[in-house]
Design an enzyme around this catalytic site. Sequence first.
Site, PDB file in Angstrom:
ATOM      1  N   THR A 133      22.643   0.449   1.209  1.00  0.00           N
ATOM      2  CA  THR A 133      21.992   1.509   1.986  1.00  0.00           C
ATOM      3  C   THR A 133      22.628   2.866   1.730  1.00  0.00           C
ATOM      4  O   THR A 133      21.941   3.844   1.423  1.00  0.00           O
ATOM      5  CB  THR A 133      22.068   1.184   3.490  1.00  0.00           C
ATOM      6  OG1 THR A 133      21.330  -0.014   3.742  1.00  0.00           O
ATOM      7  CG2 THR A 133      21.476   2.320   4.314  1.00  0.00           C
ATOM      8  N   ALA A 166      20.155   8.150   7.689  1.00  0.00           N
ATOM      9  CA  ALA A 166      20.046   6.696   7.542  1.00  0.00           C
ATOM     10  C   ALA A 166      21.304   6.149   6.887  1.00  0.00           C
ATOM     11  O   ALA A 166      21.677   6.565   5.787  1.00  0.00           O
ATOM     12  CB  ALA A 166      18.822   6.344   6.704  1.00  0.00           C
ATOM     13  N   ASP A 169      33.724  12.064   9.319  1.00  0.00           N
ATOM     14  CA  ASP A 169      35.101  12.466   9.025  1.00  0.00           C
ATOM     15  C   ASP A 169      35.911  11.327   8.427  1.00  0.00           C
ATOM     16  O   ASP A 169      36.997  11.546   7.889  1.00  0.00           O
ATOM     17  CB  ASP A 169      35.789  13.025  10.279  1.00  0.00           C
ATOM     18  CG  ASP A 169      35.859  12.048  11.435  1.00  0.00           C
ATOM     19  OD1 ASP A 169      35.357  10.908  11.318  1.00  0.00           O
ATOM     20  OD2 ASP A 169      36.409  12.438  12.492  1.00  0.00           O
ATOM     21  N   GLU A 170      35.391  10.101   8.495  1.00  0.00           N
ATOM     22  CA  GLU A 170      36.153   8.961   7.986  1.00  0.00           C
ATOM     23  C   GLU A 170      36.317   8.989   6.469  1.00  0.00           C
ATOM     24  O   GLU A 170      37.177   8.282   5.925  1.00  0.00           O
ATOM     25  CB  GLU A 170      35.513   7.652   8.437  1.00  0.00           C
ATOM     26  CG  GLU A 170      35.540   7.483   9.952  1.00  0.00           C
ATOM     27  CD  GLU A 170      35.109   6.110  10.418  1.00  0.00           C
ATOM     28  OE1 GLU A 170      35.499   5.116   9.771  1.00  0.00           O
ATOM     29  OE2 GLU A 170      34.381   6.030  11.415  1.00  0.00           O
TER      30      GLU A 170
END
Length: 352
Positions: A101, A83, A136-137
């Site tokens: 979130t 999520a 991967d960011e």
Amino acid sequence: MIDTILVTGGAGFIGSAVCRHLVKTGAYRVINLDRLTYAGNLDSLREIESDPNYRFVQGDIGDRDLVLGLLEAEKVTGIMHLAAESHVDRSIDGPAAFIETNVVGTFQLLDAALKYWSGLGDERRKRFRFHHISTDEVFGDLPFDGGLFTEETPYAPSSPYSASKAASDHLVRAWHHTYGLPVVLSNCSNNYGPYHFPEKLIPLVILNGLEGKSLPVYGAGANVRDWLFVEDHARALELVLTRGEVGESYNIGGREERTNLSVVETICDLLDARAPLPSGPRRELIRFVTDRPGHDRRYAIDASKIERELGWRPAETFDSGLAKTVDWYLANEWWWRPIREQRYAGERLGAA
């Protein structure tokens, strides 16, 4: 004994692929907890919705009492935490939802998981795993001329989205090191495939191209991404959950680097071969637009660790997976048309 897995965000793109994969193996009972925000779609789960080993619960990972109650009532043996708010452009426009979130929600989920796990008997404590799925960011970007992200690459997030995911990764590791919660982590490259929300690059280009609309490309289209077919990713995530070493992270990538422009051009060619436009080749619809702020140059994953330790390999190349994806969108208008017309106007650029 069949394992019961709580999948958070299971109505999203990757989450729904994970739910479908786990249920179809016959080896798991899946509890899908999803708040059903704009990108959540229960139609993505139609093929398993009646399976006795699948249950959907609408709810928020930030609701600690709800999560704890689910864990206890369902006797959950593992959590796969997907999520998340995940669209870079949306994070630039409105970062607050990403912090709420991805950071606060992950904290509440960890808090519930720790209380649940701490109260289990010895055998169930040994079996329990908390699998945090990330991106991967979090590593920032790479030069165009070389380098790969490994599990040891320092974090250097560039956008509110990637910063929020980096924060969640750190929280998960802290709950392992401080409290002993048995966690595994994974960081993946760009996913694509069926049921991908139409604001993302590949589905946006497919659907705009199918309708003969403009195909916007940021900058010169030179940014490079490593692409991974979503069903290959779902298989990898099962392996990390069940066979990954506690406390370790695993990079999951397709070893399929492409510039954004080459991705768009390939989609144009696939569509031209299947549904040609009377107006001419779809490459003529490509329009270069102003680049977005902080656009990372290149992502590329070194997947050696999961290949070596867990024996995972992607089944699809980018070419085979993209062809399957285009064919799926052509054959499944029932899924994307309502989103396209009712919930999403198609104006937002695809992020990549």
